[in-house]
Design a protein around this motif. Structure first.
Motif, PDB file in Angstrom:
ATOM      1  N   GLU A 343       0.826  -1.212   0.000  1.00  0.00           N
ATOM      2  CA  GLU A 343       0.000   0.000   0.000  1.00  0.00           C
ATOM      3  C   GLU A 343       0.860   1.262   0.000  1.00  0.00           C
ATOM      4  OE1 GLU A 343      -3.208   0.068  -0.437  1.00  0.00           O
ATOM      5  OE2 GLU A 343      -3.190  -2.122  -0.572  1.00  0.00           O
ATOM      6  N   MET A 344       2.010   1.231   0.686  1.00  0.00           N
ATOM      7  CA  MET A 344       2.876   2.414   0.661  1.00  0.00           C
ATOM      8  C   MET A 344       3.457   2.618  -0.730  1.00  0.00           C
ATOM      9  SD  MET A 344       4.914   2.311   4.302  1.00  0.00           S
ATOM     10  CE  MET A 344       5.894   3.753   3.833  1.00  0.00           C
ATOM     11  N   THR A 345       3.765   1.541  -1.399  1.00  0.00           N
ATOM     12  CA  THR A 345       4.283   1.662  -2.771  1.00  0.00           C
ATOM     13  C   THR A 345       3.220   2.240  -3.699  1.00  0.00           C
ATOM     14  OG1 THR A 345       5.739  -0.236  -2.397  1.00  0.00           O
ATOM     15  CG2 THR A 345       5.329   0.403  -4.675  1.00  0.00           C
ATOM     16  N   LYS A 346       1.961   1.775  -3.572  1.00  0.00           N
ATOM     17  CA  LYS A 346       0.881   2.315  -4.387  1.00  0.00           C
ATOM     18  C   LYS A 346       0.663   3.804  -4.122  1.00  0.00           C
ATOM     19  CE  LYS A 346      -1.840  -1.953  -4.843  1.00  0.00           C
ATOM     20  NZ  LYS A 346      -3.139  -2.603  -4.490  1.00  0.00           N
ATOM     21  N   ALA A 347       0.838   4.209  -2.833  1.00  0.00           N
ATOM     22  CA  ALA A 347       0.599   5.610  -2.472  1.00  0.00           C
ATOM     23  C   ALA A 347       1.758   6.523  -2.841  1.00  0.00           C
ATOM     24  CB  ALA A 347       0.313   5.706  -0.974  1.00  0.00           C
ATOM     25  N   GLY A 348       2.829   5.972  -3.389  1.00  0.00           N
ATOM     26  CA  GLY A 348       3.930   6.799  -3.847  1.00  0.00           C
ATOM     27  C   GLY A 348       5.038   7.023  -2.841  1.00  0.00           C
ATOM     28  N   TYR A 349       5.060   6.276  -1.760  1.00  0.00           N
ATOM     29  CA  TYR A 349       6.131   6.412  -0.781  1.00  0.00           C
ATOM     30  C   TYR A 349       7.364   5.665  -1.269  1.00  0.00           C
ATOM     31  CZ  TYR A 349       2.689   8.204   2.531  1.00  0.00           C
ATOM     32  OH  TYR A 349       1.723   8.957   3.148  1.00  0.00           O
ATOM     33  N   ASP A 350       8.514   6.223  -0.997  1.00  0.00           N
ATOM     34  CA  ASP A 350       9.786   5.577  -1.308  1.00  0.00           C
ATOM     35  C   ASP A 350      10.484   5.210  -0.007  1.00  0.00           C
ATOM     36  OD1 ASP A 350       9.650   5.760  -4.120  1.00  0.00           O
ATOM     37  OD2 ASP A 350      10.254   7.877  -4.043  1.00  0.00           O
ATOM     38  N   PHE A 351      10.873   3.947   0.119  1.00  0.00           N
ATOM     39  CA  PHE A 351      11.574   3.488   1.315  1.00  0.00           C
ATOM     40  C   PHE A 351      13.036   3.920   1.238  1.00  0.00           C
ATOM     41  CE2 PHE A 351       7.943   0.695   1.069  1.00  0.00           C
ATOM     42  CZ  PHE A 351       7.536   0.591   2.387  1.00  0.00           C
ATOM     43  N   ALA A 352      13.511   4.384   2.352  1.00  0.00           N
ATOM     44  CA  ALA A 352      14.884   4.887   2.407  1.00  0.00           C
ATOM     45  C   ALA A 352      15.857   3.740   2.609  1.00  0.00           C
ATOM     46  CB  ALA A 352      15.026   5.902   3.538  1.00  0.00           C
ATOM     47  N   TYR A 353      17.043   3.943   2.096  1.00  0.00           N
ATOM     48  CA  TYR A 353      18.136   3.012   2.347  1.00  0.00           C
ATOM     49  C   TYR A 353      19.401   3.857   2.466  1.00  0.00           C
ATOM     50  CZ  TYR A 353      18.411   3.537  -2.746  1.00  0.00           C
ATOM     51  OH  TYR A 353      18.459   4.038  -4.017  1.00  0.00           O
ATOM     52  N   PRO A 354      20.436   3.339   3.086  1.00  0.00           N
ATOM     53  CA  PRO A 354      21.642   4.154   3.319  1.00  0.00           C
ATOM     54  C   PRO A 354      22.211   4.706   2.009  1.00  0.00           C
ATOM     55  CG  PRO A 354      21.727   2.145   4.595  1.00  0.00           C
ATOM     56  CD  PRO A 354      20.568   2.009   3.675  1.00  0.00           C
ATOM     57  N   THR A 355      22.231   6.045   1.889  1.00  0.00           N
ATOM     58  CA  THR A 355      22.790   6.716   0.711  1.00  0.00           C
ATOM     59  C   THR A 355      23.638   7.896   1.158  1.00  0.00           C
ATOM     60  OG1 THR A 355      20.811   8.101   0.523  1.00  0.00           O
ATOM     61  CG2 THR A 355      20.841   6.078  -0.777  1.00  0.00           C
ATOM     62  N   GLN A 356      24.509   8.373   0.270  1.00  0.00           N
ATOM     63  CA  GLN A 356      25.320   9.565   0.506  1.00  0.00           C
ATOM     64  C   GLN A 356      25.314  10.422  -0.750  1.00  0.00           C
ATOM     65  OE1 GLN A 356      29.218   8.270   1.725  1.00  0.00           O
ATOM     66  NE2 GLN A 356      28.631   8.135   3.874  1.00  0.00           N
ATOM     67  N   THR A 357      25.230  11.715  -0.564  1.00  0.00           N
ATOM     68  CA  THR A 357      25.284  12.674  -1.672  1.00  0.00           C
ATOM     69  C   THR A 357      26.485  13.572  -1.468  1.00  0.00           C
ATOM     70  OG1 THR A 357      22.882  12.626  -1.892  1.00  0.00           O
ATOM     71  CG2 THR A 357      24.033  14.481  -2.917  1.00  0.00           C
ATOM     72  N   THR A 358      27.306  13.749  -2.496  1.00  0.00           N
ATOM     73  CA  THR A 358      28.510  14.583  -2.414  1.00  0.00           C
ATOM     74  C   THR A 358      28.276  15.896  -3.150  1.00  0.00           C
ATOM     75  OG1 THR A 358      29.895  12.616  -2.351  1.00  0.00           O
ATOM     76  CG2 THR A 358      30.981  14.675  -2.908  1.00  0.00           C
ATOM     77  N   PHE A 359      28.590  17.025  -2.486  1.00  0.00           N
ATOM     78  CA  PHE A 359      28.463  18.346  -3.074  1.00  0.00           C
ATOM     79  C   PHE A 359      29.859  18.949  -3.182  1.00  0.00           C
ATOM     80  CE2 PHE A 359      24.427  17.484  -1.063  1.00  0.00           C
ATOM     81  CZ  PHE A 359      23.515  17.875  -2.038  1.00  0.00           C
ATOM     82  N   THR A 360      30.124  19.624  -4.298  1.00  0.00           N
ATOM     83  CA  THR A 360      31.427  20.238  -4.544  1.00  0.00           C
ATOM     84  C   THR A 360      31.288  21.749  -4.530  1.00  0.00           C
ATOM     85  OG1 THR A 360      31.994  18.344  -5.924  1.00  0.00           O
ATOM     86  CG2 THR A 360      33.406  20.290  -6.117  1.00  0.00           C
ATOM     87  N   ALA A 361      32.234  22.410  -3.883  1.00  0.00           N
ATOM     88  CA  ALA A 361      32.193  23.871  -3.778  1.00  0.00           C
ATOM     89  C   ALA A 361      33.338  24.474  -4.581  1.00  0.00           C
ATOM     90  CB  ALA A 361      32.287  24.294  -2.326  1.00  0.00           C
ATOM     91  N   ALA A 362      33.082  25.634  -5.147  1.00  0.00           N
ATOM     92  CA  ALA A 362      34.095  26.399  -5.865  1.00  0.00           C
ATOM     93  C   ALA A 362      35.024  27.077  -4.862  1.00  0.00           C
ATOM     94  CB  ALA A 362      33.433  27.429  -6.780  1.00  0.00           C
TER      95      ALA A 362
END
Length: 385
Positions: A343-362
């Motif tokens: 039901e959560m999948t039908k309702a558009g929920y996304d289950f979280a899993y361990p992720t990392q996002t890298t941001f680069t600065a000037a």
């Protein structure tokens, strides 16, 4: 009570016996009327006691049920010996016949021995009756099998006490005997410490009833069903099918959780959704989870936001399963989990899993893309002549 006729025995027993005989004959010649009256009164008392015993026994035996309190009383009455009733009757009328002191002492001694032994028999029947009543209430096979050794131990203890009381009334110094019995008991106890430890642990399980055969318990790190309670060990069948044989002493030395008296079992789910979930969807999530639990026919307890995780927004779902069967609870938890995911999948929920996002600065601190933009290579035009 010390018996003077024993303490004053001379080196010539025949002379002593003749003296007793002479005094007894003289007593009969002078008190024949009182003796006759005493005999008549004694017979009346004996028959009266016999009638009372018969009436009480008939009433007790006519009561329904086995190992009830009435049945135990009937067993005690049944064990009342006719000889004891006769001795009691003689003791009650003996003084009215003015017998010689020796005769009175003999009657008193026989009366003491008979009453002490009869009390020991009564006590044994009462204790055994109560134990058997306990065994009948729980339908405990172990206690039924152990009744032989329990009867032996109780009989030895009670009749040992009765023998000490009788010897003490005979004028025997029982201090050394009691000390010897105590030392012997300690020696036997130390020699068979392990056996007696498990035996008494078994009796503790039987009488305290922390669990019974067929009940599911948690012992140490194992969840198992009790298959058999023995005199030395208890057999448990784990949820994985292994047979666990544990000594009763070790079993009672650790914490035991009994699941048999649970009307329901609680299950919990930890659910994490991604940080990109909208606030409106987060607010709607508890009601969505509640609907899934109730759709499976179980009792919803709560669902709430519990914290900001490293890579997820964390919620909890708590529900009660109205069953004490561990297998049914596992099946219900599986059904709830699958329905929630669906039901959560039908309702558009996304289950979280361990992720990392890298941001680069000037160099000036401005955030830039973590990768270089594609550059279109231009081919130089050939020179014109």
């Amino acid at each position: 009570m010390t018996l003077p006729f024993l303490a004053t025995a001379t080196a010539n027993p025949a002379a002593q016996i003749r003296a007793w005989w002479t005094s007894s004959v003289a007593w009969v010649d002078t008190h024949w009327l009182q003796i006759g009256i005493a005999i008549g009164a004694g017979l009346v008392i004996y028959f009266a006691l016999s009638l009372i015993r018969g009436f009480a026994l008939k009433k007790a035996q006519s009561a329904p049920g086995q190992f009830t309190l009435t049945d135990i009383v009937g067993r005690v009455i049944h064990k009342t010996k006719s000889l004891v009733l006769a001795i009691v009757a003689i003791r009650l009328v003996a003084a009215s016949a003015n017998p010689p002191i020796v005769v009175l002492q003999i009657i008193q001694f026989v009366f003491t021995v008979a009453v002490v032994l009869q009390v020991a028999i009564w006590a044994r029947e009462i204790v055994l009756g109560l134990i058997q009543r306990r065994a009948a209430e729980g339908h405990n096979e172990t206690l039924v099998n152990a009744m032989g050794i329990i009867r032996l131990l109780i009989s030895i203890a009670l009749f040992a006490v009765a023998a000490i009381v009788i010897l003490d009334n005979m004028g025997v110094n029982v201090t050394g005997l009691i000390a010897g019995l105590g030392i012997g008991g300690i020696a036997i106890g130390l020699a068979a410490q392990g056996i007696f430890s498990d035996l008494f642990a078994s009796l503790s399980i039987i009488f305290d009833r922390p669990f019974r055969v067929g009940e599911a318990i948690k012992y140490d790190n194992s969840v198992a069903t009790v298959e058999r309670i023995g005199l030395k060990s208890t057999h448990l069948r784990s949820v994985n099918g292994e047979l666990l044989v544990i000594s009763n002493t070790n079993l009672l030395s650790k914490e035991i959780t009994n699941y048999a008296h649970l009307e329901r079992r609680r299950v919990q789910f930890a659910i994490g959704v991604i940080y990109q979930t909208t606030p409106a969807m987060l607010r709607a999530l508890p009601d969505l989870l509640k609907a899934q639990v109730e759709a499976e026919g179980h009792e919803f307890v709560r669902s709430s936001f519990i914290g900001f995780g490293a890579s997820s927004l964390d919620f909890e779902l708590v529900a009660d399963i109205p069953s004490a069967d561990y297998n049914e609870v596992i099946a219900a938890r599986t059904a709830i989990g699958i329905r929630v995911f669906e039901e959560m999948t039908k309702a558009g929920y996304d289950f979280a899993y361990p992720t990392q996002t890298t941001f680069t600065a000037a160099p000036d601190g401005t955030m830039i893309l973590p990768y270089a933009e594609s550059v279109t290579m231009k081919t130089p035009k050939p020179a014109q002549s």
